[in-house]
Design a protein around this motif. Structure first.
Motif, PDB file in Angstrom:
ATOM      1  N   TYR A  63       0.677  -1.007   0.148  1.00  0.00           N
ATOM      2  CA  TYR A  63      -0.504  -0.429   0.143  1.00  0.00           C
ATOM      3  C   TYR A  63       1.166   0.861  -0.088  1.00  0.00           C
ATOM      4  N   ALA A  64       1.801   1.449   0.519  1.00  0.00           N
ATOM      5  CA  ALA A  64       2.717   2.109   1.064  1.00  0.00           C
ATOM      6  C   ALA A  64       3.512   2.698  -0.429  1.00  0.00           C
ATOM      7  N   GLN A  65       4.009   1.439  -0.904  1.00  0.00           N
ATOM      8  CA  GLN A  65       4.542   1.760  -2.583  1.00  0.00           C
ATOM      9  C   GLN A  65       3.997   2.421  -3.009  1.00  0.00           C
ATOM     10  N   LYS A  66       2.314   1.660  -3.606  1.00  0.00           N
ATOM     11  CA  LYS A  66       1.411   2.072  -4.600  1.00  0.00           C
ATOM     12  C   LYS A  66       1.415   3.705  -4.360  1.00  0.00           C
ATOM     13  N   ALA A 107       4.035   5.740  -4.557  1.00  0.00           N
ATOM     14  CA  ALA A 107       4.716   6.291  -6.576  1.00  0.00           C
ATOM     15  C   ALA A 107       3.348   7.311  -6.655  1.00  0.00           C
ATOM     16  N   ASP A 108       2.534   7.062  -6.546  1.00  0.00           N
ATOM     17  CA  ASP A 108       0.720   7.762  -7.095  1.00  0.00           C
ATOM     18  C   ASP A 108       1.369   9.104  -6.473  1.00  0.00           C
ATOM     19  N   LEU A 109       1.828   9.627  -5.869  1.00  0.00           N
ATOM     20  CA  LEU A 109       2.225  10.911  -5.368  1.00  0.00           C
ATOM     21  C   LEU A 109       3.078  11.891  -6.304  1.00  0.00           C
ATOM     22  N   ALA A 110       3.741  10.925  -5.930  1.00  0.00           N
ATOM     23  CA  ALA A 110       5.092  10.799  -6.812  1.00  0.00           C
ATOM     24  C   ALA A 110       5.150  11.434  -8.179  1.00  0.00           C
ATOM     25  N   ALA A 111       4.213  10.409  -8.668  1.00  0.00           N
ATOM     26  CA  ALA A 111       4.055  10.830 -10.613  1.00  0.00           C
ATOM     27  C   ALA A 111       2.873  12.332 -10.355  1.00  0.00           C
ATOM     28  N   LYS A 112       2.590  12.871  -9.105  1.00  0.00           N
ATOM     29  CA  LYS A 112       1.732  14.266  -9.738  1.00  0.00           C
ATOM     30  C   LYS A 112       2.910  14.814  -9.267  1.00  0.00           C
ATOM     31  N   PHE A 113       3.558  15.019  -9.813  1.00  0.00           N
ATOM     32  CA  PHE A 113       5.115  16.203  -9.518  1.00  0.00           C
ATOM     33  C   PHE A 113       5.984  15.329 -10.827  1.00  0.00           C
ATOM     34  N   GLN A 114       5.509  14.907 -11.424  1.00  0.00           N
ATOM     35  CA  GLN A 114       6.548  14.392 -12.815  1.00  0.00           C
ATOM     36  C   GLN A 114       6.590  15.539 -13.431  1.00  0.00           C
ATOM     37  N   GLY A 115       7.859  15.738 -13.559  1.00  0.00           N
ATOM     38  CA  GLY A 115       7.920  16.978 -14.650  1.00  0.00           C
ATOM     39  C   GLY A 115       9.128  17.799 -14.443  1.00  0.00           C
ATOM     40  N   GLN A 116       8.798  17.959 -12.532  1.00  0.00           N
ATOM     41  CA  GLN A 116       9.885  19.268 -11.900  1.00  0.00           C
ATOM     42  C   GLN A 116      10.571  18.480 -11.121  1.00  0.00           C
ATOM     43  N   LYS A 117      11.502  19.780 -11.551  1.00  0.00           N
ATOM     44  CA  LYS A 117      13.038  18.776 -10.984  1.00  0.00           C
ATOM     45  C   LYS A 117      13.169  18.670  -9.845  1.00  0.00           C
ATOM     46  N   ILE A 118      13.636  18.053  -8.911  1.00  0.00           N
ATOM     47  CA  ILE A 118      13.830  17.529  -7.124  1.00  0.00           C
ATOM     48  C   ILE A 118      14.665  16.785  -7.243  1.00  0.00           C
ATOM     49  N   ASP A 119      15.336  17.431  -5.700  1.00  0.00           N
ATOM     50  CA  ASP A 119      16.395  16.831  -5.763  1.00  0.00           C
ATOM     51  C   ASP A 119      16.651  16.462  -4.528  1.00  0.00           C
ATOM     52  N   ILE A 120      15.411  16.172  -3.750  1.00  0.00           N
ATOM     53  CA  ILE A 120      15.581  16.088  -2.585  1.00  0.00           C
ATOM     54  C   ILE A 120      13.820  15.727  -2.023  1.00  0.00           C
ATOM     55  N   VAL A 121      13.559  14.511  -1.000  1.00  0.00           N
ATOM     56  CA  VAL A 121      12.706  14.483  -0.634  1.00  0.00           C
ATOM     57  C   VAL A 121      12.401  15.014   0.878  1.00  0.00           C
ATOM     58  N   VAL A 122      11.612  15.282   2.154  1.00  0.00           N
ATOM     59  CA  VAL A 122      12.049  15.549   2.914  1.00  0.00           C
ATOM     60  C   VAL A 122      10.666  15.758   3.143  1.00  0.00           C
ATOM     61  N   VAL A 166       6.445   8.529   4.004  1.00  0.00           N
ATOM     62  CA  VAL A 166       5.745   8.863   3.006  1.00  0.00           C
ATOM     63  C   VAL A 166       7.263   9.244   2.110  1.00  0.00           C
ATOM     64  N   SER A 167       8.029   9.936   3.298  1.00  0.00           N
ATOM     65  CA  SER A 167       9.535  10.765   2.468  1.00  0.00           C
ATOM     66  C   SER A 167      10.238   9.538   1.305  1.00  0.00           C
ATOM     67  N   TYR A 168      10.389   8.440   2.517  1.00  0.00           N
ATOM     68  CA  TYR A 168      11.290   7.046   1.427  1.00  0.00           C
ATOM     69  C   TYR A 168      10.340   6.433   0.377  1.00  0.00           C
ATOM     70  N   GLU A 169       9.036   6.176   0.523  1.00  0.00           N
ATOM     71  CA  GLU A 169       8.907   5.888  -0.511  1.00  0.00           C
ATOM     72  C   GLU A 169       8.767   6.461  -1.774  1.00  0.00           C
ATOM     73  N   VAL A 170       8.438   8.183  -1.878  1.00  0.00           N
ATOM     74  CA  VAL A 170       8.201   8.938  -2.599  1.00  0.00           C
ATOM     75  C   VAL A 170       9.836   9.251  -3.413  1.00  0.00           C
ATOM     76  N   ALA A 171      10.198   9.311  -2.514  1.00  0.00           N
ATOM     77  CA  ALA A 171      11.947   9.713  -2.773  1.00  0.00           C
ATOM     78  C   ALA A 171      12.349   8.066  -3.748  1.00  0.00           C
ATOM     79  N   ARG A 172      12.068   6.432  -3.727  1.00  0.00           N
ATOM     80  CA  ARG A 172      12.282   5.999  -3.975  1.00  0.00           C
ATOM     81  C   ARG A 172      11.540   5.932  -5.257  1.00  0.00           C
ATOM     82  N   ALA A 173      10.235   6.511  -5.764  1.00  0.00           N
ATOM     83  CA  ALA A 173       9.714   6.560  -6.481  1.00  0.00           C
ATOM     84  C   ALA A 173      10.091   7.798  -8.111  1.00  0.00           C
ATOM     85  N   LEU A 174      11.213   8.664  -7.028  1.00  0.00           N
ATOM     86  CA  LEU A 174      11.314  10.084  -7.933  1.00  0.00           C
ATOM     87  C   LEU A 174      13.460   9.772  -7.981  1.00  0.00           C
ATOM     88  N   GLY A 175      13.766   8.678  -7.187  1.00  0.00           N
ATOM     89  CA  GLY A 175      14.961   8.164  -7.677  1.00  0.00           C
ATOM     90  C   GLY A 175      15.586   9.348  -6.981  1.00  0.00           C
TER      91      GLY A 175
END
Length: 192
Positions: free
Chosen positions: A45-48, A51-66, A75-84
């Motif tokens: 559930y956390a991953q799903k 990852a969906d939340l990260a997709a909402k920021f697609q196309g933005q330059k993000i260096d770090i999630v806090v 939430v920070s860990y999983e969103v950051a993982r989805a964004l790389g």
């Protein structure tokens, strides 16, 4: 992208939406409480959701999630993982939100702030202040649940997996208190 129904199903299946009489971190009272820890205890559930939340920021330059400890760590860990990108968190030290454990934010870094649930946005605003003091550029805020129904304004784009209008009252005006229903304080933070 997940539909609202799919997100609600995840929260329902995880038994995360509670009913009763609750004292929120803000000090307000409510008859409903969203216990995101019940959702985040399931890695799938956390991953799903994240990852969906990260997709909402697609196309933005993000260096770090806090995110703020406690609710924002997973939430920070999983969103950051989805964004790389890396994930760090702020935590309280003597009541003050800070970066600890050797975590840093480079001046000019593009930062995405995430949290599990917002009602008044207090913890997120504290994290944003820490980031700004270090010269970070906040590009947006992502949350699993926005209990304010879109009323909280962070001055940057806000994306939520679920937006809900969950009624809350000042303790002095709480109809549940007037009915004599005992109040419960769930969650990890003390009441303001």
């Amino acid at each position: 992208m997940l539909s609202k129904e799919e997100v609600l199903n995840i929260f329902t299946e995880a038994k995360a939406l509670l009913t009763g009489h609750f004292r929120l971190t803000s000090g307000r009272h409510s008859n409903r409480y969203m216990q995101c820890a019940q959702v985040l205890k399931f890695p799938e559930y956390a991953q799903k959701l994240c990852a969906d939340l990260a997709a909402k920021f697609q196309g933005q330059k993000i260096d770090i999630v806090v995110g703020p400890a406690m609710g924002g760590i997973i939430v920070s860990y999983e969103v950051a993982r989805a964004l790389g990108v890396p994930s760090i968190f702020c935590e309280r030290e003597q009541g003050q939100m800070k970066l600890r454990r050797g975590f840093t934010i480079e001046p000019g870094a593009n930062v995405l702030v995430v949290e599990d649930v917002v009602t008044t946005g207090g913890s997120v605003k504290e994290v944003m202040n820490v980031i700004r003091e270090l010269g970070g550029n906040i590009v947006g805020v992502g949350v699993l649940v926005d209990r304010s129904n879109g009323a909280v304004d962070f001055g940057v784009p806000l994306h939520a997996e679920l937006t809900m209008d969950i009624q809350s009252w000042e303790a002095d005006d709480c109809p549940l208190c007037k009915e004599g229903i005992p109040v419960v304080k769930p969650g990890s933070r003390e009441v303001k």
